[in-house]
Design a protein around this motif. Structure first.
Motif, PDB file in Angstrom:
ATOM      1  N   ALA A  10       0.834  -1.206   0.000  1.00 21.34           N
ATOM      2  CA  ALA A  10       0.000   0.000   0.000  1.00 21.34           C
ATOM      3  C   ALA A  10       0.868   1.255   0.000  1.00 21.34           C
ATOM      4  O   ALA A  10       0.549   2.243  -0.670  1.00 21.34           O
ATOM      5  N   MET A  11       1.983   1.211   0.734  1.00 26.05           N
ATOM      6  CA  MET A  11       2.901   2.347   0.748  1.00 26.05           C
ATOM      7  C   MET A  11       3.510   2.539  -0.645  1.00 26.05           C
ATOM      8  O   MET A  11       3.577   3.651  -1.143  1.00 26.05           O
ATOM      9  N   LYS A  12       3.929   1.449  -1.270  1.00 27.85           N
ATOM     10  CA  LYS A  12       4.561   1.541  -2.584  1.00 27.85           C
ATOM     11  C   LYS A  12       3.597   2.033  -3.649  1.00 27.85           C
ATOM     12  O   LYS A  12       3.993   2.755  -4.566  1.00 27.85           O
ATOM     13  N   GLN A  13       2.325   1.677  -3.550  1.00 21.96           N
ATOM     14  CA  GLN A  13       1.371   2.109  -4.565  1.00 21.96           C
ATOM     15  C   GLN A  13       0.989   3.581  -4.424  1.00 21.96           C
ATOM     16  O   GLN A  13       0.341   4.132  -5.311  1.00 21.96           O
ATOM     17  N   LEU A  14       1.444   4.226  -3.358  1.00 20.74           N
ATOM     18  CA  LEU A  14       1.209   5.675  -3.226  1.00 20.74           C
ATOM     19  C   LEU A  14       1.942   6.436  -4.323  1.00 20.74           C
ATOM     20  O   LEU A  14       1.502   7.490  -4.747  1.00 20.74           O
ATOM     21  N   GLY A  15       3.083   5.919  -4.721  1.00 20.88           N
ATOM     22  CA  GLY A  15       3.863   6.580  -5.756  1.00 20.88           C
ATOM     23  C   GLY A  15       4.920   7.499  -5.182  1.00 20.88           C
ATOM     24  O   GLY A  15       4.981   7.759  -3.979  1.00 20.88           O
ATOM     25  N   GLU A  16       5.748   7.993  -6.092  1.00 23.05           N
ATOM     26  CA  GLU A  16       6.864   8.844  -5.701  1.00 23.05           C
ATOM     27  C   GLU A  16       6.378  10.170  -5.134  1.00 23.05           C
ATOM     28  O   GLU A  16       5.416  10.754  -5.626  1.00 23.05           O
ATOM     29  N   GLY A  17       7.047  10.629  -4.087  1.00 24.30           N
ATOM     30  CA  GLY A  17       6.709  11.911  -3.495  1.00 24.30           C
ATOM     31  C   GLY A  17       5.630  11.841  -2.436  1.00 24.30           C
ATOM     32  O   GLY A  17       5.341  12.829  -1.771  1.00 24.30           O
ATOM     33  N   ARG A  18       5.027  10.678  -2.254  1.00 28.19           N
ATOM     34  CA  ARG A  18       4.011  10.510  -1.211  1.00 28.19           C
ATOM     35  C   ARG A  18       4.568   9.549  -0.168  1.00 28.19           C
ATOM     36  O   ARG A  18       5.390   8.698  -0.468  1.00 28.19           O
ATOM     37  N   LYS A  19       4.116   9.700   1.064  1.00 32.33           N
ATOM     38  CA  LYS A  19       4.639   8.843   2.123  1.00 32.33           C
ATOM     39  C   LYS A  19       3.516   8.364   3.036  1.00 32.33           C
ATOM     40  O   LYS A  19       2.449   8.975   3.096  1.00 32.33           O
ATOM     41  N   MET A  20       3.810   7.273   3.737  1.00 33.35           N
ATOM     42  CA  MET A  20       2.863   6.696   4.681  1.00 33.35           C
ATOM     43  C   MET A  20       3.523   6.578   6.047  1.00 33.35           C
ATOM     44  O   MET A  20       4.630   6.048   6.159  1.00 33.35           O
ATOM     45  N   ASP A  21       2.836   7.079   7.060  1.00 29.47           N
ATOM     46  CA  ASP A  21       3.257   6.919   8.441  1.00 29.47           C
ATOM     47  C   ASP A  21       2.212   6.053   9.144  1.00 29.47           C
ATOM     48  O   ASP A  21       1.049   6.004   8.732  1.00 29.47           O
ATOM     49  N   LEU A  22       2.629   5.387  10.215  1.00 27.52           N
ATOM     50  CA  LEU A  22       1.740   4.500  10.949  1.00 27.52           C
ATOM     51  C   LEU A  22       1.510   5.042  12.352  1.00 27.52           C
ATOM     52  O   LEU A  22       2.436   5.555  12.978  1.00 27.52           O
TER      53      LEU A  22
END
Length: 109
Positions: free
Chosen positions: A65-77
């Motif tokens: 799911a983090m990888k499918q966000l794409g470049e320049g976007r990030k996921m925190d938990l």
């Protein structure tokens, strides 16, 4: 898998409304996350406060799911229960994701 979202000025908060992310739910989780995050803010906060159990398939689904966000976007938990946090630390995924005790702390970071 039930996910709910809330947007702030800088983030989209995705809350997992299930107590498990395991092999039985991993594919559905990835699909639902894609739908919830394909647009919107560059930062996604995944609220795991209701999740009591995660296995390797669930961990893989969160990474996907983090990888499918794409470049320049990030996921925190945020909101990891002790059992779930232990899985992230044992697999060293705590070096990939920023972990926050609460959603509020994540929003203020």
């Amino acid at each position: 898998m039930s996910l709910s979202t809330t947007d702030t000025d800088t983030s989209r908060i995705v809350t997992v409304n299930a107590n498990r992310i395991d092999a039985a739910m991993a594919i559905q989780f990835k699909d639902d996350m894609r739908g919830q995050t394909e647009d919107g803010p560059d930062r996604v906060i995944l609220d795991l406060s209701g999740v009591d159990f995660i296995d390797s398939s669930g961990l893989g689904a969160i990474v996907a799911a983090m990888k499918q966000l794409g470049e320049g976007r990030k996921m925190d938990l945020a909101g990891l229960t002790p059992t779930v946090e232990k899985v992230f630390r044992l697999t060293r995924m705590d070096t990939v994701f920023r972990l926050f005790d609460t959603v509020e702390q994540a929003k203020n970071a």
